[in-house]
Design a protein around this motif. Sequence first.
Motif, PDB file in Angstrom:
ATOM      1  N   TRP A 107      -3.161  -8.372  21.084  1.00  0.00           N
ATOM      2  CA  TRP A 107      -3.836  -7.987  22.321  1.00  0.00           C
ATOM      3  C   TRP A 107      -2.910  -7.140  23.181  1.00  0.00           C
ATOM      4  O   TRP A 107      -1.742  -7.449  23.355  1.00  0.00           O
ATOM      5  N   ASN A 108      -3.446  -6.041  23.698  1.00  0.00           N
ATOM      6  CA  ASN A 108      -2.691  -5.180  24.587  1.00  0.00           C
ATOM      7  C   ASN A 108      -3.339  -5.278  25.968  1.00  0.00           C
ATOM      8  O   ASN A 108      -4.434  -4.750  26.192  1.00  0.00           O
ATOM      9  N   ASP A 109      -2.647  -5.973  26.853  1.00  0.00           N
ATOM     10  CA  ASP A 109      -3.208  -6.246  28.169  1.00  0.00           C
ATOM     11  C   ASP A 109      -3.475  -4.966  28.954  1.00  0.00           C
ATOM     12  O   ASP A 109      -4.470  -4.839  29.656  1.00  0.00           O
ATOM     13  N   GLU A 110      -2.570  -4.034  28.776  1.00  0.00           N
ATOM     14  CA  GLU A 110      -2.667  -2.779  29.524  1.00  0.00           C
ATOM     15  C   GLU A 110      -3.919  -1.992  29.131  1.00  0.00           C
ATOM     16  O   GLU A 110      -4.650  -1.495  29.989  1.00  0.00           O
ATOM     17  N   ARG A 111      -4.150  -1.906  27.808  1.00  0.00           N
ATOM     18  CA  ARG A 111      -5.309  -1.154  27.317  1.00  0.00           C
ATOM     19  C   ARG A 111      -6.593  -1.959  27.426  1.00  0.00           C
ATOM     20  O   ARG A 111      -7.694  -1.416  27.397  1.00  0.00           O
ATOM     21  N   GLY A 112      -6.443  -3.291  27.441  1.00  0.00           N
ATOM     22  CA  GLY A 112      -7.635  -4.146  27.411  1.00  0.00           C
ATOM     23  C   GLY A 112      -8.297  -4.152  26.037  1.00  0.00           C
ATOM     24  O   GLY A 112      -9.499  -4.378  25.902  1.00  0.00           O
ATOM     25  N   HIS A 113      -7.479  -3.869  25.005  1.00  0.00           N
ATOM     26  CA  HIS A 113      -7.972  -3.850  23.621  1.00  0.00           C
ATOM     27  C   HIS A 113      -6.902  -4.433  22.706  1.00  0.00           C
ATOM     28  O   HIS A 113      -5.750  -4.559  23.103  1.00  0.00           O
ATOM     29  N   TYR A 114      -7.325  -4.727  21.462  1.00  0.00           N
ATOM     30  CA  TYR A 114      -6.329  -5.107  20.463  1.00  0.00           C
ATOM     31  C   TYR A 114      -5.669  -3.857  19.892  1.00  0.00           C
ATOM     32  O   TYR A 114      -6.360  -2.881  19.580  1.00  0.00           O
ATOM     33  N   ASP A 115      -4.343  -3.892  19.754  1.00  0.00           N
ATOM     34  CA  ASP A 115      -3.635  -2.854  18.992  1.00  0.00           C
ATOM     35  C   ASP A 115      -3.731  -3.229  17.520  1.00  0.00           C
ATOM     36  O   ASP A 115      -3.837  -4.412  17.185  1.00  0.00           O
ATOM     37  N   TYR A 116      -3.693  -2.249  16.652  1.00  0.00           N
ATOM     38  CA  TYR A 116      -3.744  -2.548  15.220  1.00  0.00           C
ATOM     39  C   TYR A 116      -2.860  -1.585  14.443  1.00  0.00           C
ATOM     40  O   TYR A 116      -2.471  -0.526  14.954  1.00  0.00           O
ATOM     41  N   GLY A 117      -2.568  -1.963  13.199  1.00  0.00           N
ATOM     42  CA  GLY A 117      -1.641  -1.197  12.370  1.00  0.00           C
ATOM     43  C   GLY A 117      -2.261   0.070  11.804  1.00  0.00           C
ATOM     44  O   GLY A 117      -3.449   0.341  11.983  1.00  0.00           O
ATOM     45  N   ALA A 118      -1.446   0.850  11.099  1.00  0.00           N
ATOM     46  CA  ALA A 118      -1.894   2.138  10.558  1.00  0.00           C
ATOM     47  C   ALA A 118      -2.790   1.942   9.340  1.00  0.00           C
ATOM     48  O   ALA A 118      -2.505   1.116   8.462  1.00  0.00           O
ATOM     49  N   ILE A 119      -3.865   2.688   9.306  1.00  0.00           N
ATOM     50  CA  ILE A 119      -4.803   2.644   8.179  1.00  0.00           C
ATOM     51  C   ILE A 119      -4.318   3.608   7.097  1.00  0.00           C
ATOM     52  O   ILE A 119      -3.859   4.706   7.395  1.00  0.00           O
ATOM     53  N   ASP A 120      -4.442   3.193   5.839  1.00  0.00           N
ATOM     54  CA  ASP A 120      -3.998   4.030   4.723  1.00  0.00           C
ATOM     55  C   ASP A 120      -5.095   5.044   4.382  1.00  0.00           C
ATOM     56  O   ASP A 120      -5.983   4.777   3.588  1.00  0.00           O
ATOM     57  N   TRP A 121      -5.007   6.221   5.011  1.00  0.00           N
ATOM     58  CA  TRP A 121      -6.070   7.221   4.808  1.00  0.00           C
ATOM     59  C   TRP A 121      -6.005   7.872   3.442  1.00  0.00           C
ATOM     60  O   TRP A 121      -7.005   8.397   2.953  1.00  0.00           O
ATOM     61  N   ASP A 122      -4.820   7.830   2.811  1.00  0.00           N
ATOM     62  CA  ASP A 122      -4.740   8.383   1.460  1.00  0.00           C
ATOM     63  C   ASP A 122      -5.625   7.585   0.514  1.00  0.00           C
ATOM     64  O   ASP A 122      -6.317   8.144  -0.336  1.00  0.00           O
ATOM     65  N   ASP A 123      -5.608   6.254   0.711  1.00  0.00           N
ATOM     66  CA  ASP A 123      -6.451   5.398  -0.119  1.00  0.00           C
ATOM     67  C   ASP A 123      -7.922   5.715   0.144  1.00  0.00           C
ATOM     68  O   ASP A 123      -8.726   5.854  -0.773  1.00  0.00           O
ATOM     69  N   PHE A 124      -8.272   5.867   1.428  1.00  0.00           N
ATOM     70  CA  PHE A 124      -9.649   6.187   1.812  1.00  0.00           C
ATOM     71  C   PHE A 124     -10.122   7.463   1.122  1.00  0.00           C
ATOM     72  O   PHE A 124     -11.184   7.506   0.497  1.00  0.00           O
ATOM     73  N   TRP A 125      -9.314   8.520   1.215  1.00  0.00           N
ATOM     74  CA  TRP A 125      -9.732   9.800   0.619  1.00  0.00           C
ATOM     75  C   TRP A 125      -9.776   9.730  -0.892  1.00  0.00           C
ATOM     76  O   TRP A 125     -10.621  10.375  -1.521  1.00  0.00           O
ATOM     77  N   ALA A 126      -8.875   8.937  -1.487  1.00  0.00           N
ATOM     78  CA  ALA A 126      -8.904   8.772  -2.943  1.00  0.00           C
ATOM     79  C   ALA A 126     -10.243   8.162  -3.362  1.00  0.00           C
ATOM     80  O   ALA A 126     -10.870   8.606  -4.331  1.00  0.00           O
TER      81      ALA A 126
END
Lengths: 340, 97
Positions: A275-294
């Motif tokens: 949780w990121n209090d400042e943004r008021g949202h959850y932060d999350y890790g990087a998505i593997d877009w190479d896998d997505f495009w594959a």
Amino acid sequence: MYTQALDLPDPAQRGLQAVPPPAASVRETELQSHFDAKIDADRKIEPRDWMPEAYRKTLVRQISQHAHSEIVGMLPEGNWISRAPSLKRKAILLAKVQDEGGHGLYLYSAAETLGVSRDEMLDALHSGKAKYSSIFNYPTLSWADVGVIGWLVDGAAIMNQVPICRCSYGPYARAMIRICKEESFHQRQGFESLMTLMAGTTAQRDMVQESVNRWWWPVLAMFGPPDANSPHSAQGMRWGIKRISNDDLRQKFIDATVPQAKVLGVTLPDSDLKWNDERGHYDYGAIDWDDFWAVVNGNGPCNKERLATRVKAHEDGQWVRDAALAHARKQQARQLKEAA
Amino acid sequence: MSDISNEWPLWEVFVRSKQGLEHKHCGSLHAADAQQALQMARDVYTRRMEGVSIWVVPSASITASEPAEKEEFFEPATDKIYRHPSFYAIPDEVGHM
């Protein structure tokens, strides 16, 4: 069920994008400004109204990709119909898979109002020219996958689909309203099935966790590439086809899902998720877009199998379609003869 | 363009959601004949008891007004505001009329 694939660029059209539109006639300029005014006033465009060719093409691509996703989406879950653990779960799964088929049919009908035939769309799917949501190119390895698909895949689909109920194209918006009404059952049955498993043995709980681990990242990719790399998005927004950006939808989904995971008692496989209090949202890790495009480009674990199954079902059903048509024509001929 | 001559014809589907209400257009589907169109309409559009009666009509049988001629076509009604009850001022003491 559904798709990021919404707006996957068609490689064949990429080159065309750069070509400037030909000089429009006065009449066309007038029609265009009438169309723009309608869009600005948030009014609907209906099938026989004038529309820019690019708007029509974008809708055909998007609606047919969406329809294909519903139809191909029947396959991963269909895999478990004969192996559902109880008659109750089997009946529920059958109803859900039948709904997906229905959703595909509503959407094909909506696309046909734009002047493309059903056969053309099916040809495009079967030849591999048309895309469908990459999420269905992952395998369903355990019974928990059926629950996780309902909870997460359909959950993401709902997030994606609700804004399309306000799409500027009337038939698409109406089909989406119908679909969204039915989709809630899909998500709830999945979550409830997972709750049952989580109340079971350690092996059952482990099965759920293993399934969540496999599906989480592909589900986040369903919302499509980050806004910065989503070339169609701006035009889609201008046309009232797309209402909320990929990244905003993804964030909305994550914010809604984290508390649900807590209720369920599973861990989402992302050490950066907090949780990121400042943004008021959850932060999350990087998505593997190479896998997505594959996966989008045909190299996911099940791309070939899904398409082959779909083509086989279509070809195996050809004699039924031919026989039904031959019967109808014969009946018609007989009636004409009797009337004469 | 693919050959569409062997595609099942298109039908428009109208559903009466409950007794006493009109049939309302709800979508379309492909079917070989009318009987099959009815059965498919039942499966596609009324899986959750959304209807008590269905009409199917071959899409090719529908004649529609031209969207491009909308203004001229509906023009006769646009300047006849006296056809609406709100055109007439009635004293408040008369009450609901």
